[in-house]
Design a protein around this motif. Structure first.
Motif, PDB file in Angstrom:
ATOM      1  N   LEU A 112      -1.209   0.503  -0.398  1.00 34.14           N
ATOM      2  CA  LEU A 112      -1.126   1.886   0.196  1.00 34.14           C
ATOM      3  C   LEU A 112      -2.032   2.269  -0.449  1.00 34.14           C
ATOM      4  O   LEU A 112      -1.632   2.192  -1.906  1.00 34.14           O
ATOM      5  CB  LEU A 112       0.715   1.983   0.346  1.00 34.14           C
ATOM      6  N   LEU A 113      -2.428   3.996   0.258  1.00 34.55           N
ATOM      7  CA  LEU A 113      -3.235   4.380   0.183  1.00 34.55           C
ATOM      8  C   LEU A 113      -1.714   5.726   0.378  1.00 34.55           C
ATOM      9  O   LEU A 113      -1.633   5.937   1.720  1.00 34.55           O
ATOM     10  CB  LEU A 113      -4.582   4.815   0.918  1.00 34.55           C
ATOM     11  N   VAL A 114      -1.521   6.633  -0.779  1.00 36.01           N
ATOM     12  CA  VAL A 114      -0.501   7.527  -0.390  1.00 36.01           C
ATOM     13  C   VAL A 114      -1.247   9.300  -0.947  1.00 36.01           C
ATOM     14  O   VAL A 114      -2.013   8.700  -1.716  1.00 36.01           O
ATOM     15  CB  VAL A 114       0.937   7.369  -1.237  1.00 36.01           C
ATOM     16  N   THR A 115      -1.204   9.709   0.571  1.00 35.27           N
ATOM     17  CA  THR A 115      -1.538  11.581   0.191  1.00 35.27           C
ATOM     18  C   THR A 115      -0.326  11.846  -0.434  1.00 35.27           C
ATOM     19  O   THR A 115       0.317  12.147   0.615  1.00 35.27           O
ATOM     20  CB  THR A 115      -2.522  11.760   1.259  1.00 35.27           C
ATOM     21  N   ILE A 116      -0.385  12.834  -1.505  1.00 32.28           N
ATOM     22  CA  ILE A 116       1.185  13.286  -1.656  1.00 32.28           C
ATOM     23  C   ILE A 116       0.984  15.058  -1.393  1.00 32.28           C
ATOM     24  O   ILE A 116      -0.161  15.514  -1.828  1.00 32.28           O
ATOM     25  CB  ILE A 116       1.360  13.415  -3.234  1.00 32.28           C
ATOM     26  N   LYS A 141       1.014  -2.734  -9.152  1.00 32.66           N
ATOM     27  CA  LYS A 141       0.218  -1.457  -9.674  1.00 32.66           C
ATOM     28  C   LYS A 141      -0.072  -0.855  -8.779  1.00 32.66           C
ATOM     29  O   LYS A 141       0.568  -0.123  -8.120  1.00 32.66           O
ATOM     30  CB  LYS A 141      -1.372  -2.034  -9.439  1.00 32.66           C
ATOM     31  N   ILE A 142      -0.295   0.356  -9.998  1.00 32.27           N
ATOM     32  CA  ILE A 142      -0.432   2.228  -9.299  1.00 32.27           C
ATOM     33  C   ILE A 142      -1.403   2.315  -9.825  1.00 32.27           C
ATOM     34  O   ILE A 142      -1.948   2.528 -11.270  1.00 32.27           O
ATOM     35  CB  ILE A 142       0.875   3.290  -9.613  1.00 32.27           C
ATOM     36  N   ALA A 143      -2.864   3.059  -9.470  1.00 28.40           N
ATOM     37  CA  ALA A 143      -3.403   4.265  -9.604  1.00 28.40           C
ATOM     38  C   ALA A 143      -3.957   5.546  -9.232  1.00 28.40           C
ATOM     39  O   ALA A 143      -3.151   5.335  -8.033  1.00 28.40           O
ATOM     40  CB  ALA A 143      -5.195   3.329  -9.317  1.00 28.40           C
ATOM     41  N   PHE A 151      -4.012  14.968  -4.123  1.00 25.66           N
ATOM     42  CA  PHE A 151      -3.736  14.379  -5.226  1.00 25.66           C
ATOM     43  C   PHE A 151      -3.323  13.155  -4.302  1.00 25.66           C
ATOM     44  O   PHE A 151      -2.324  12.634  -3.060  1.00 25.66           O
ATOM     45  CB  PHE A 151      -1.903  14.822  -5.889  1.00 25.66           C
ATOM     46  N   GLN A 152      -3.916  11.562  -4.644  1.00 23.19           N
ATOM     47  CA  GLN A 152      -3.418  10.408  -4.400  1.00 23.19           C
ATOM     48  C   GLN A 152      -3.077   9.548  -5.213  1.00 23.19           C
ATOM     49  O   GLN A 152      -3.157   9.813  -5.854  1.00 23.19           O
ATOM     50  CB  GLN A 152      -4.306  10.173  -3.433  1.00 23.19           C
ATOM     51  N   ALA A 153      -2.264   8.316  -4.333  1.00 21.16           N
ATOM     52  CA  ALA A 153      -2.021   6.820  -5.434  1.00 21.16           C
ATOM     53  C   ALA A 153      -1.873   5.699  -4.173  1.00 21.16           C
ATOM     54  O   ALA A 153      -2.199   6.058  -3.138  1.00 21.16           O
ATOM     55  CB  ALA A 153      -0.293   7.157  -5.710  1.00 21.16           C
ATOM     56  N   LEU A 154      -3.237   4.577  -5.365  1.00 21.96           N
ATOM     57  CA  LEU A 154      -3.250   3.487  -4.518  1.00 21.96           C
ATOM     58  C   LEU A 154      -1.437   2.730  -5.041  1.00 21.96           C
ATOM     59  O   LEU A 154      -1.274   2.285  -6.329  1.00 21.96           O
ATOM     60  CB  LEU A 154      -4.527   2.917  -4.621  1.00 21.96           C
ATOM     61  N   ILE A 155      -0.775   2.327  -4.446  1.00 25.35           N
ATOM     62  CA  ILE A 155       0.411   1.666  -4.413  1.00 25.35           C
ATOM     63  C   ILE A 155       0.001  -0.387  -4.202  1.00 25.35           C
ATOM     64  O   ILE A 155      -0.006   0.149  -3.143  1.00 25.35           O
ATOM     65  CB  ILE A 155       1.541   2.100  -3.583  1.00 25.35           C
ATOM     66  N   HIS A 188       4.953  16.614   0.848  1.00 27.66           N
ATOM     67  CA  HIS A 188       5.100  15.151   1.571  1.00 27.66           C
ATOM     68  C   HIS A 188       4.328  14.219   1.368  1.00 27.66           C
ATOM     69  O   HIS A 188       3.080  14.178   1.462  1.00 27.66           O
ATOM     70  CB  HIS A 188       4.527  15.716   3.534  1.00 27.66           C
ATOM     71  N   LEU A 189       4.263  13.202   1.684  1.00 25.03           N
ATOM     72  CA  LEU A 189       3.669  11.669   1.710  1.00 25.03           C
ATOM     73  C   LEU A 189       3.054  11.516   3.317  1.00 25.03           C
ATOM     74  O   LEU A 189       3.950  11.564   4.527  1.00 25.03           O
ATOM     75  CB  LEU A 189       4.887  11.196   0.922  1.00 25.03           C
ATOM     76  N   ARG A 190       1.974  11.235   2.829  1.00 24.06           N
ATOM     77  CA  ARG A 190       0.937  10.264   3.836  1.00 24.06           C
ATOM     78  C   ARG A 190       0.199   9.146   3.748  1.00 24.06           C
ATOM     79  O   ARG A 190      -0.550   8.951   2.776  1.00 24.06           O
ATOM     80  CB  ARG A 190      -0.086  11.794   4.530  1.00 24.06           C
ATOM     81  N   ILE A 191       1.014   7.967   3.578  1.00 28.10           N
ATOM     82  CA  ILE A 191       0.829   6.902   3.470  1.00 28.10           C
ATOM     83  C   ILE A 191      -0.144   5.543   4.826  1.00 28.10           C
ATOM     84  O   ILE A 191      -0.009   6.553   6.224  1.00 28.10           O
ATOM     85  CB  ILE A 191       1.391   6.874   3.786  1.00 28.10           C
ATOM     86  N   SER A 192      -1.709   5.762   4.408  1.00 32.21           N
ATOM     87  CA  SER A 192      -2.119   4.307   5.362  1.00 32.21           C
ATOM     88  C   SER A 192      -2.184   3.095   4.708  1.00 32.21           C
ATOM     89  O   SER A 192      -1.977   2.720   3.484  1.00 32.21           O
ATOM     90  CB  SER A 192      -3.332   5.295   5.552  1.00 32.21           C
ATOM     91  N   TYR A 193      -2.446   2.495   5.028  1.00 34.61           N
ATOM     92  CA  TYR A 193      -2.869   1.071   4.476  1.00 34.61           C
ATOM     93  C   TYR A 193      -4.733   0.948   4.140  1.00 34.61           C
ATOM     94  O   TYR A 193      -5.272   1.354   4.323  1.00 34.61           O
ATOM     95  CB  TYR A 193      -2.994   0.109   5.504  1.00 34.61           C
ATOM     96  N   SER A 194      -4.775   0.692   2.503  1.00 31.61           N
ATOM     97  CA  SER A 194      -5.589   0.434   1.785  1.00 31.61           C
ATOM     98  C   SER A 194      -5.986  -0.350   2.074  1.00 31.61           C
ATOM     99  O   SER A 194      -5.641  -1.724   2.545  1.00 31.61           O
ATOM    100  CB  SER A 194      -5.389   0.818   0.253  1.00 31.61           C
ATOM    101  N   ALA A 195      -7.149  -1.159   2.175  1.00 34.99           N
ATOM    102  CA  ALA A 195      -8.079  -1.987   2.366  1.00 34.99           C
ATOM    103  C   ALA A 195      -8.953  -2.479   1.026  1.00 34.99           C
ATOM    104  O   ALA A 195      -9.062  -4.046   1.174  1.00 34.99           O
ATOM    105  CB  ALA A 195     -10.293  -1.776   2.705  1.00 34.99           C
ATOM    106  N   HIS A 196      -7.791  -2.310  -0.159  1.00 34.82           N
ATOM    107  CA  HIS A 196      -8.036  -2.937  -1.793  1.00 34.82           C
ATOM    108  C   HIS A 196      -6.952  -4.048  -1.568  1.00 34.82           C
ATOM    109  O   HIS A 196      -5.767  -3.663  -0.203  1.00 34.82           O
ATOM    110  CB  HIS A 196      -7.929  -1.966  -2.445  1.00 34.82           C
TER     111      HIS A 196
END
Length: 315
Positions: A112-116, A141-143, A151-155, A188-196
């Motif tokens: 998941l690509l999460v934008t906070i 894993k989290i990056a 501010f974003q995170a890959l989960i 707020h969390l804005r969440i989409s699917y990552s290509a990773h």
């Protein structure tokens, strides 16, 4: 016409309903490309995150004239095409359709690509992110990183089903108030699917974690942050109490391994993680216990003692 040193367009190519976009923001999403093309027509297919830096994409319009319209508009406009403030370079593709690619849509994946939104980097720790998303399954894993979008995170989860459950439950929601610093009103969390599909985590740090590999080295900068001295009421420096011990191994005359350290420190309680690293020409290790009490007992018992007779000492 554009007069910049790096023109947005190449005019020698044959028009195609497939356009090639370059200089895109990292992890650019399909929705952003659709939004960019919407004034000119309907985008029916995309191929995103391509190229060596994953910052290029192909978009396919339903009709050739729609693609020509978009190229013509930006060729004569004083304002360049932009996504997240970055100038996007557009040209006709030498392909006339996008094949062997999923049709346009938010296709589920295990990352998941999460934008906070509403926070600065540092307001939400990686441990808080882990706590929130672990409610839906094992987080591998989290990056985390800062981008123009915020501010974003890959989960990374085990599979797309688990990731989908987390996305469906958390997208548009806020992190619980009690987990946020006082100065943060809401986020707020804005969440989409990552290509990773598999994140490449090189160090355990305050910005990235691999929960599948307890022996991954710890980033030295993260260690220095943990080891800031605390000054007591008497003005003397004292070490902060922690469930993680920093062991310096001196006078090494025998090979030292994670297994040896695990055996020694396990005598005082359950060792959750061990990370070994080289620093300032010496060997050091971080040893994590479940609680401060166990760590304090191990420190008091082992500090200054030899593991092997005539071997090496733990400081």
């Amino acid at each position: 016409m554009s007069t910049s040193s790096q023109p947005q367009f190449r005019y020698t190519q044959t028009p195609s309903k497939v356009l090639h976009l370059r200089n895109l923001p990292w992890e650019c999403m399909e929705e952003e490309l659709v939004e960019l093309g919407k004034p000119f027509g309907k985008i029916v297919n995309t191929k995103i995150n391509v190229g060596p830096n994953r910052n290029q994409a192909f978009v396919e319009f339903a009709d050739l004239n729609q693609a020509i319209s978009m190229v013509s508009y930006y060729a004569s406009s004083s304002e360049p095409a932009q996504i997240r403030g970055k100038t996007v370079y557009i040209q006709y593709s030498n392909r006339h359709e996008i094949v062997n690619n999923k049709s346009l849509g938010d296709v589920p994946g295990n990352v998941l690509l999460v934008t906070i939104e509403g926070v600065e980097a540092g307001d939400v720790s990686i441990d808080v992110i882990h706590l929130v998303f672990s409610a839906f399954g094992f987080v591998h894993k989290i990056a985390t990183f800062e981008k123009a979008a915020g501010f974003q995170a890959l989960i990374q989860f085990t599979d797309a089903e688990t990731a989908s459950a987390a996305r469906n439950a958390l997208d548009g929601r806020s992190i619980p108030r009690y987990l946020l610093p006082q100065h943060v009103g809401s986020c707020h969390l804005r969440i989409s699917y990552s290509a990773h599909t598999d994140l490449n985590i090189k160090f355990q740090s305050h910005r990235s974690r691999d929960y599948t590999n307890p022996y991954l080295p710890v980033n030295p900068t993260a260690i220095e942050g943990l080891m800031q001295p605390i000054v007591g009421p008497d003005g003397k420096k004292k070490e902060p109490e922690s469930n993680v011990l920093l062991a310096s191994i001196e006078n090494m005359q025998y090979a030292v391994t994670v297994d040896v350290l695990h055996t020694v420190f396990s005598a005082f309680g359950t060792v959750q993680k061990i990370a070994m690293f080289e620093k300032n020409g010496g060997t050091q290790a971080l040893v994590q216990y479940p609680d401060v009490t166990t760590a304090a007992l191990a420190k008091e018992s082992l500090e200054g003692h030899c593991i092997y007779d005539g071997g090496y000492c733990l400081q």
